[in-house]
Design a protein around this motif. Structure first.
Motif, PDB file in Angstrom:
ATOM      1  N   LYS A 121       0.827  -1.213   0.000  1.00  0.00           N
ATOM      2  CA  LYS A 121       0.000   0.000   0.000  1.00  0.00           C
ATOM      3  C   LYS A 121       0.861   1.263   0.000  1.00  0.00           C
ATOM      4  N   TRP A 122       1.889   1.250  -0.863  1.00  0.00           N
ATOM      5  CA  TRP A 122       2.783   2.399  -0.928  1.00  0.00           C
ATOM      6  C   TRP A 122       2.049   3.651  -1.414  1.00  0.00           C
ATOM      7  N   SER A 123       1.005   3.460  -2.240  1.00  0.00           N
ATOM      8  CA  SER A 123       0.258   4.624  -2.727  1.00  0.00           C
ATOM      9  C   SER A 123      -0.461   5.338  -1.588  1.00  0.00           C
ATOM     10  N   ASP A 124      -0.938   4.565  -0.592  1.00  0.00           N
ATOM     11  CA  ASP A 124      -1.564   5.192   0.569  1.00  0.00           C
ATOM     12  C   ASP A 124      -0.546   6.006   1.374  1.00  0.00           C
ATOM     13  N   TRP A 174       8.705  12.651  -1.874  1.00  0.00           N
ATOM     14  CA  TRP A 174       8.128  12.639  -3.221  1.00  0.00           C
ATOM     15  C   TRP A 174       9.207  12.834  -4.284  1.00  0.00           C
TER      16      TRP A 174
END
Length: 293
Positions: A121-124, A174
């Motif tokens: 769940k790296w996107s979370d 980011w």
């Protein structure tokens, strides 16, 4: 038998096409110079105003050919108040460099876990980092002030380093993630086949390859920390006040102060300009590598 193809079909440009390309490049060059001059005009005007007297600096329209004087710079260096700007610049350097170093130490492994060896769940996780930048800074001012007061950290560079670190980690993660994603996986796989461990790969392979991204991230975090005023003004008073706080001291409700403010503004901006000029190659390379726009 080899067929003879027209010049337009074999990719050879005609003289007319080459002329159009040269003209287009020339106009683009002129446009770039115009944009650069327009962007630099406020800085040039600020520098020019800093060498004018307060009377001529406040004229409307401003006087371009007014006599030059060093009154504004003398005021900046404490000729009137006897207050030297050096301690404020030292505080800014300590907080900016200290927080930037901590950010790189924390953000680089986090970006590695979110790119080369992605966690579940790296996107979370990335979305959480993004949402932390959506909160207005003034909304967290009172809680941070109360915590710093309870811990006895008011008017210290420590609290500013902690605040600036927490502010810059999301953008650093980011940016570093986009840079690390550009590293070819084949290089790391070859190192693993040769028996390289995680520490060797991270220090000897990943860090050197991501050095342009590290430089770009460090410069941006340094600029954000150096220019920050809200928390520096609220959490410090005398001992840990930074250069932007010193700059605001020239704005008064009585008398003229434009020349003094211009001199102080240029002096406060100079370290950032020098850092950006010195690291411009790494900055452009890093931003191009990570496709950050």
């Amino acid at each position: 038998m080899t067929a003879i193809l027209p010049r337009t079909l074999i990719g050879t440009s005609t003289p007319e096409k080459r002329t159009r390309v040269r003209n287009r490049k020339a106009w683009l060059g002129v446009l770039a110079w115009v944009i650069a001059l327009v962007a630099f005009a406020p800085i040039a005007w600020m520098i020019l105003t800093s060498f004018h007297s307060e009377t001529t600096a406040a004229t409307n329209p401003p006087s371009l050919f007014a006599p030059w004087t060093f009154e504004g710079w003398a005021s900046f260096f404490g000729a009137e108040t006897g207050v030297s700007p050096l301690p404020y610049f030292i505080n800014s350097a300590v907080t900016s460099l200290g927080s930037t170093l901590i950010v790189l130490i924390l953000a680089t492994p986090a970006a590695y876990a979110l790119s080369i060896r992605p966690v579940k769940k790296w996107s979370d996780v990335m979305f959480f980092f993004l949402t932390t930048k959506m909160l207005p800074m003034v909304a967290g001012l009172l809680p941070i002030y109360l915590i710093a007061k309870q811990l006895g950290l008011l008017d210290t560079t420590t609290i500013l380093i902690l605040v600036y670190t927490s502010m810059n980690i999301p953008i650093a993660v980011w940016m570093m993630r986009s840079f690390l994603q550009e590293i070819p996986a084949e290089i790391l796989e070859a190192a693993e086949i040769d028996g390289a461990g995680f520490f060797f790969k991270f220090v000897k392979i990943i860090i050197p390859l991501a050095s342009p991204g590290l430089a770009a991230t460090a410069l941006i975090c340094f600029i954000f920390s150096w220019n920050e005023l809200l928390f520096a003004n609220a959490l410090t008073s005398v001992s840990a006040a930074t250069a932007p706080v010193f700059l605001t001291s020239f704005i008064t409700s009585r008398g003229l102060f434009l020349a003094k403010v211009c001199a102080a503004s240029f002096a406060v901006s100079l370290p950032v300009l020098i850092a950006g000029f010195a690291a411009q190659d790494k900055l452009v390379q890093g931003l191009s590598l990570g496709s950050v726009k």
